[in-house]
Motif scaffolding. Structure first.
Motif, PDB file in Angstrom:
ATOM      1  N   ALA A  66       0.852  -1.204   0.000  1.00 29.90           N
ATOM      2  CA  ALA A  66       0.000   0.000   0.000  1.00 29.90           C
ATOM      3  C   ALA A  66       0.880   1.244   0.000  1.00 29.90           C
ATOM      4  O   ALA A  66       1.862   1.317   0.741  1.00 29.90           O
ATOM      5  N   TYR A  67       0.514   2.240  -0.814  1.00 31.41           N
ATOM      6  CA  TYR A  67       1.279   3.471  -0.961  1.00 31.41           C
ATOM      7  C   TYR A  67       0.287   4.636  -0.981  1.00 31.41           C
ATOM      8  O   TYR A  67      -0.291   4.972  -2.017  1.00 31.41           O
ATOM      9  N   PHE A  68       0.098   5.265   0.175  1.00 33.88           N
ATOM     10  CA  PHE A  68      -0.824   6.390   0.301  1.00 33.88           C
ATOM     11  C   PHE A  68      -0.044   7.656   0.664  1.00 33.88           C
ATOM     12  O   PHE A  68       0.722   7.658   1.625  1.00 33.88           O
ATOM     13  N   ASP A  69      -0.244   8.693  -0.137  1.00 30.97           N
ATOM     14  CA  ASP A  69       0.396   9.987   0.069  1.00 30.97           C
ATOM     15  C   ASP A  69      -0.691  11.043  -0.107  1.00 30.97           C
ATOM     16  O   ASP A  69      -1.340  11.109  -1.163  1.00 30.97           O
ATOM     17  N   ALA A  70      -0.904  11.862   0.907  1.00 27.20           N
ATOM     18  CA  ALA A  70      -2.000  12.840   0.861  1.00 27.20           C
ATOM     19  C   ALA A  70      -1.789  13.928  -0.182  1.00 27.20           C
ATOM     20  O   ALA A  70      -2.696  14.720  -0.423  1.00 27.20           O
ATOM     21  N   SER A  71      -0.614  13.987  -0.824  1.00 25.69           N
ATOM     22  CA  SER A  71      -0.418  14.929  -1.919  1.00 25.69           C
ATOM     23  C   SER A  71      -1.180  14.498  -3.170  1.00 25.69           C
ATOM     24  O   SER A  71      -1.389  15.294  -4.076  1.00 25.69           O
ATOM     25  N   PHE A  72      -1.552  13.217  -3.236  1.00 26.13           N
ATOM     26  CA  PHE A  72      -2.215  12.677  -4.414  1.00 26.13           C
ATOM     27  C   PHE A  72      -3.476  11.917  -4.006  1.00 26.13           C
ATOM     28  O   PHE A  72      -3.546  11.324  -2.935  1.00 26.13           O
ATOM     29  N   GLY A  73      -4.441  11.897  -4.886  1.00 26.06           N
ATOM     30  CA  GLY A  73      -5.545  10.946  -4.777  1.00 26.06           C
ATOM     31  C   GLY A  73      -6.589  11.228  -3.726  1.00 26.06           C
ATOM     32  O   GLY A  73      -7.435  10.374  -3.479  1.00 26.06           O
ATOM     33  N   VAL A  74      -6.565  12.395  -3.081  1.00 26.93           N
ATOM     34  CA  VAL A  74      -7.582  12.712  -2.078  1.00 26.93           C
ATOM     35  C   VAL A  74      -8.750  13.411  -2.764  1.00 26.93           C
ATOM     36  O   VAL A  74      -8.560  14.439  -3.415  1.00 26.93           O
ATOM     37  N   ALA A  89     -12.491  10.540   0.257  1.00 23.92           N
ATOM     38  CA  ALA A  89     -11.804   9.280  -0.057  1.00 23.92           C
ATOM     39  C   ALA A  89     -10.337   9.559  -0.322  1.00 23.92           C
ATOM     40  O   ALA A  89      -9.959  10.665  -0.721  1.00 23.92           O
ATOM     41  N   TRP A  90      -9.524   8.544  -0.114  1.00 23.43           N
ATOM     42  CA  TRP A  90      -8.081   8.660  -0.306  1.00 23.43           C
ATOM     43  C   TRP A  90      -7.633   7.467  -1.134  1.00 23.43           C
ATOM     44  O   TRP A  90      -7.648   6.339  -0.660  1.00 23.43           O
ATOM     45  N   GLU A  91      -7.280   7.730  -2.400  1.00 26.51           N
ATOM     46  CA  GLU A  91      -6.855   6.656  -3.293  1.00 26.51           C
ATOM     47  C   GLU A  91      -5.349   6.517  -3.281  1.00 26.51           C
ATOM     48  O   GLU A  91      -4.613   7.490  -3.166  1.00 26.51           O
ATOM     49  N   GLU A  92      -4.910   5.287  -3.463  1.00 26.63           N
ATOM     50  CA  GLU A  92      -3.494   4.976  -3.435  1.00 26.63           C
ATOM     51  C   GLU A  92      -2.766   5.589  -4.626  1.00 26.63           C
ATOM     52  O   GLU A  92      -3.323   5.733  -5.718  1.00 26.63           O
ATOM     53  N   VAL A  93      -1.497   5.945  -4.417  1.00 20.93           N
ATOM     54  CA  VAL A  93      -0.626   6.355  -5.518  1.00 20.93           C
ATOM     55  C   VAL A  93      -0.376   5.129  -6.392  1.00 20.93           C
ATOM     56  O   VAL A  93      -0.013   4.065  -5.897  1.00 20.93           O
ATOM     57  N   GLU A  94      -0.593   5.279  -7.680  1.00 22.83           N
ATOM     58  CA  GLU A  94      -0.360   4.172  -8.596  1.00 22.83           C
ATOM     59  C   GLU A  94       1.065   4.243  -9.111  1.00 22.83           C
ATOM     60  O   GLU A  94       1.559   5.305  -9.487  1.00 22.83           O
ATOM     61  N   ILE A  95       1.715   3.092  -9.125  1.00 24.27           N
ATOM     62  CA  ILE A  95       3.096   3.036  -9.572  1.00 24.27           C
ATOM     63  C   ILE A  95       3.226   1.948 -10.633  1.00 24.27           C
ATOM     64  O   ILE A  95       2.541   0.924 -10.571  1.00 24.27           O
ATOM     65  N   PRO A  96       4.081   2.167 -11.614  1.00 28.16           N
ATOM     66  CA  PRO A  96       4.201   1.179 -12.696  1.00 28.16           C
ATOM     67  C   PRO A  96       4.663  -0.186 -12.212  1.00 28.16           C
ATOM     68  O   PRO A  96       4.365  -1.199 -12.834  1.00 28.16           O
ATOM     69  N   GLN A  97       5.395  -0.221 -11.093  1.00 27.27           N
ATOM     70  CA  GLN A  97       5.942  -1.497 -10.633  1.00 27.27           C
ATOM     71  C   GLN A  97       4.854  -2.458 -10.144  1.00 27.27           C
ATOM     72  O   GLN A  97       5.093  -3.637  -9.986  1.00 27.27           O
ATOM     73  N   ARG A  98       3.655  -1.944  -9.846  1.00 27.83           N
ATOM     74  CA  ARG A  98       2.582  -2.815  -9.374  1.00 27.83           C
ATOM     75  C   ARG A  98       1.313  -2.444 -10.103  1.00 27.83           C
ATOM     76  O   ARG A  98       0.952  -1.269 -10.181  1.00 27.83           O
ATOM     77  N   ALA A  99       0.639  -3.432 -10.651  1.00 35.97           N
ATOM     78  CA  ALA A  99      -0.616  -3.157 -11.343  1.00 35.97           C
ATOM     79  C   ALA A  99      -1.575  -2.479 -10.374  1.00 35.97           C
ATOM     80  O   ALA A  99      -1.634  -2.806  -9.191  1.00 35.97           O
ATOM     81  N   LEU A 149      -2.287  13.399   8.956  1.00 37.95           N
ATOM     82  CA  LEU A 149      -1.625  12.210   8.426  1.00 37.95           C
ATOM     83  C   LEU A 149      -1.264  12.477   6.969  1.00 37.95           C
ATOM     84  O   LEU A 149      -2.137  12.735   6.140  1.00 37.95           O
ATOM     85  N   ALA A 150       0.029  12.425   6.652  1.00 37.97           N
ATOM     86  CA  ALA A 150       0.502  12.738   5.307  1.00 37.97           C
ATOM     87  C   ALA A 150       0.876  11.493   4.509  1.00 37.97           C
ATOM     88  O   ALA A 150       0.637  11.439   3.299  1.00 37.97           O
ATOM     89  N   ILE A 151       1.475  10.496   5.172  1.00 35.21           N
ATOM     90  CA  ILE A 151       2.012   9.320   4.476  1.00 35.21           C
ATOM     91  C   ILE A 151       1.587   8.060   5.229  1.00 35.21           C
ATOM     92  O   ILE A 151       1.695   7.986   6.457  1.00 35.21           O
ATOM     93  N   PHE A 152       1.129   7.043   4.469  1.00 35.45           N
ATOM     94  CA  PHE A 152       0.858   5.728   5.054  1.00 35.45           C
ATOM     95  C   PHE A 152       1.330   4.682   4.050  1.00 35.45           C
ATOM     96  O   PHE A 152       0.821   4.604   2.929  1.00 35.45           O
ATOM     97  N   LEU A 153       2.333   3.893   4.455  1.00 31.48           N
ATOM     98  CA  LEU A 153       2.954   2.907   3.578  1.00 31.48           C
ATOM     99  C   LEU A 153       2.917   1.528   4.234  1.00 31.48           C
ATOM    100  O   LEU A 153       3.133   1.420   5.447  1.00 31.48           O
ATOM    101  N   VAL A 154       2.672   0.505   3.439  1.00 24.46           N
ATOM    102  CA  VAL A 154       2.727  -0.873   3.927  1.00 24.46           C
ATOM    103  C   VAL A 154       3.623  -1.669   2.990  1.00 24.46           C
ATOM    104  O   VAL A 154       3.351  -1.766   1.786  1.00 24.46           O
ATOM    105  N   TYR A 155       4.690  -2.206   3.560  1.00 24.39           N
ATOM    106  CA  TYR A 155       5.646  -3.014   2.805  1.00 24.39           C
ATOM    107  C   TYR A 155       5.441  -4.494   3.135  1.00 24.39           C
ATOM    108  O   TYR A 155       5.147  -4.835   4.286  1.00 24.39           O
ATOM    109  N   ASN A 156       5.657  -5.339   2.139  1.00 23.82           N
ATOM    110  CA  ASN A 156       5.639  -6.774   2.389  1.00 23.82           C
ATOM    111  C   ASN A 156       7.062  -7.306   2.567  1.00 23.82           C
ATOM    112  O   ASN A 156       7.386  -8.411   2.162  1.00 23.82           O
ATOM    113  N   ARG A 157       7.881  -6.477   3.192  1.00 24.92           N
ATOM    114  CA  ARG A 157       9.255  -6.867   3.522  1.00 24.92           C
ATOM    115  C   ARG A 157       9.699  -6.062   4.738  1.00 24.92           C
ATOM    116  O   ARG A 157       9.058  -5.077   5.132  1.00 24.92           O
TER     117      ARG A 157
END
Length: 510
Positions: free
Chosen positions: A263-271, A286-296, A477-485
């Motif tokens: 999960a990649y949430f940044d309040a600069s985008f997608g709100v 609503a707060w939509e995730e930042v879309e990145i090319p590395q993940r569909a 809250l500006a940034i919320f990130l969830v890593y699978n590592r």
């Protein structure tokens, strides 16, 4: 919430129109033109919380009706006679998966009362036509027979029901990864006297995907003979509608090596915000995730509820950042996409959760405030993760507390980065880490052993203890990130260096 209830509330206020949203919210108004100028929506597909046979809008979509005199209520359903198991009730034993539930609605978990009749009554009460038991204690239900059988048959429905003393085959309640499914003939309510909906209208315009700055496709250069259409000035006779978030600059995206996999949430985008001349501006919806090319794109979204707003300081403001402002009494966000993508539920899986925000000192009382919770509701808190400004723990019914840490409260009125991480220790258990960084320039880290325990990613909520209905976060809250590592020390320093200009941090963590 039902259509009848919402209409009665509108009648009390002498409002000629009413609408329902998100299954449980009721709105009213007098100006139908404000509705008719909006784009038609196809997202009004959510059953009403008080009557699953009725539709109450959808996620950020409103079903609008004209108010009419209240019709007589329908007669009550006939009494439910004791049910005996008969052959045509049984659909069969089928495979199930925690990432794709063949019956998607969890109705109850009971260690003392679960049996077929108990689960059947729960399904009847919710108006669902299929029900099933799993793992001896869980009751699930749904409406889609094709989905119920989609993972194929299973031969593992051999776990006794917790509410039955019999060991016969009809006292079995599924098994691990296997669900015993039954069908029931639902009671058909008399036809509703409510009018057909006038219009299904979205609450806000969905923001466009965010990939970085726009550049023409080199294979198709822009044609100077066809300049872009000029922007039309706003019409002062119409209310303000949510603007589309601006295209992001590539420099604002994390470098590829630091981008999260879940999960990649940044309040600069997608709100998405809603502005109305009669209400406070910049209400965050609503707060939509930042879309990145590395993940569909997964379309990951937090639906924001309560007193949430968007703060957007000028780009020249030092130490200021776009953020979701949580009011401290009712604002919270619910992840509406079900399960996190790329999340590993194995007992020793690695993960890191990054939270960057600041506490409002005026809302800083004695009660702890919630960062995030996983799989923590009033009826199910198995395999949960609980993280507040005072405590973090992981708990499951089978293992109890596999990790429990009391954490220091961050300073108020300054941007802080909080990180909760886990990695396997190579011996069958895990190592937990908690790190904190702020204006002091010091990266404080606590590391301690923890037990192996699964963590489910359902019911992801930010800003509120969803199970207890309290511990609201008050601040930005500006940034919320969830890593699978697991993020190592170098990666944490990389995050600090990347975000230091934005949050006015010292650039060399000590």
């Amino acid at each position: 919430m039902t259509l009848d209830l919402c209409r009665s509330l509108a009648l009390e206020k002498d409002l000629p129109y009413f609408g329902l949203e998100a299954g449980q919210e009721c709105f009213g108004g007098i100006d139908i033109l404000r509705v008719l100028v909006r784009q038609q929506s196809t997202s009004c597909d959510m059953p009403c919380a008080g009557n699953a046979r009725q539709v109450c809008g959808g996620v950020l979509a409103l079903s609008v009706y004209a108010t009419q005199p209240q019709s007589p209520p329908p007669p009550p359903p006939p009494p439910l006679y004791p049910h005996a198991m008969i052959s045509h009730d049984l659909v069969g034993c089928y495979s199930d998966d925690e990432t794709y539930r063949v019956l998607p609605y969890l109705l109850d978990v009971s260690y003392t009362m679960m049996n077929m009749e108990y689960c059947r009554q729960k399904a009847l009460a919710e108006g669902l036509t299929l029900y099933g038991m799993e793992s001896g204690r869980e009751c699930w239900a749904g409406l889609d027979a094709a989905r119920a059988r989609s993972l194929g048959p299973s031969s593992d429905c051999n776990t006794p029901c917790t509410g039955s003393s019999s060991s016969s085959s009809d006292a079995m309640c599924g098994g691990d990864g296997a669900i015993l499914i039954f069908a029931l003939a639902p009671y058909v309510w008399p036809p509703s006297m409510l009018p057909l909906p006038i219009y299904n209208v979205p609450i806000y315009n969905s923001p466009p995907p965010v990939y970085g700055p726009y550049s023409p496709n080199p294979a198709y250069p822009p044609n100077p003979a066809y300049p872009p259409n000029p922007a039309y000035p706003p019409n002062p006779s119409h209310p303000s509608y949510p603007p589309s978030p601006p295209l992001v600059e590539v420099d604002n995206l994390l470098p590829e090596r630091l981008r999260p996999g879940a999960a990649y949430f940044d309040a600069s985008f997608g709100v998405s915000v809603y502005s109305d001349p009669y209400y406070e501006d910049d209400i965050a919806m609503a707060w939509e995730e930042v879309e990145i090319p590395q993940r569909a794109s997964q379309g990951n979204t937090f639906l924001l509820q309560g007193d949430c707003s968007l703060t957007s300081p000028p780009a020249t403001s030092s130490g200021e950042s776009a953020a979701i402002r949580f009011g401290g009494s009712s604002c919270f966000g619910v992840f509406v996409n079900g399960l996190l993508p790329n999340w590993d539920t194995s007992p020793t899986s690695a993960f890191s959760i990054v939270w960057i925000g600041r506490f409002d000192n005026s809302k800083r009382g004695t009660e702890e405030q919630t960062y995030v919770t996983f799989s923590r509701t009033g009826v199910d808190y198995d395999r949960e993760l609980y993280w507040t400004d005072e405590q973090a723990f992981i708990y499951s019914y089978a293992k109890g507390f596999s990790f429990d840490l009391v954490t220091p409260r961050p300073a108020a009125e300054q941007w802080t980065m909080q990180v909760l991480s886990r990695r396997p220790d190579g011996k069958g258990d895990v190592v937990m880490s908690y790190s904190s960084y702020n204006m002091s320039g010091v990266m404080s880290t606590w590391t301690l052993p923890g037990g192996a325990c699964e963590v489910a990613s359902d019911h992801l909520v930010i800003g509120k203890d969803f199970r207890d209905g309290n511990k609201f976060f008050g601040g930005d809250l500006a940034i919320f990130l969830v890593y699978n590592r697991f993020l190592d020390e170098g990666e944490l320093q990389g995050l600090v260096e990347f975000y230091a200009p934005r949050f006015a941090w010292p650039t060399n963590p000590k």
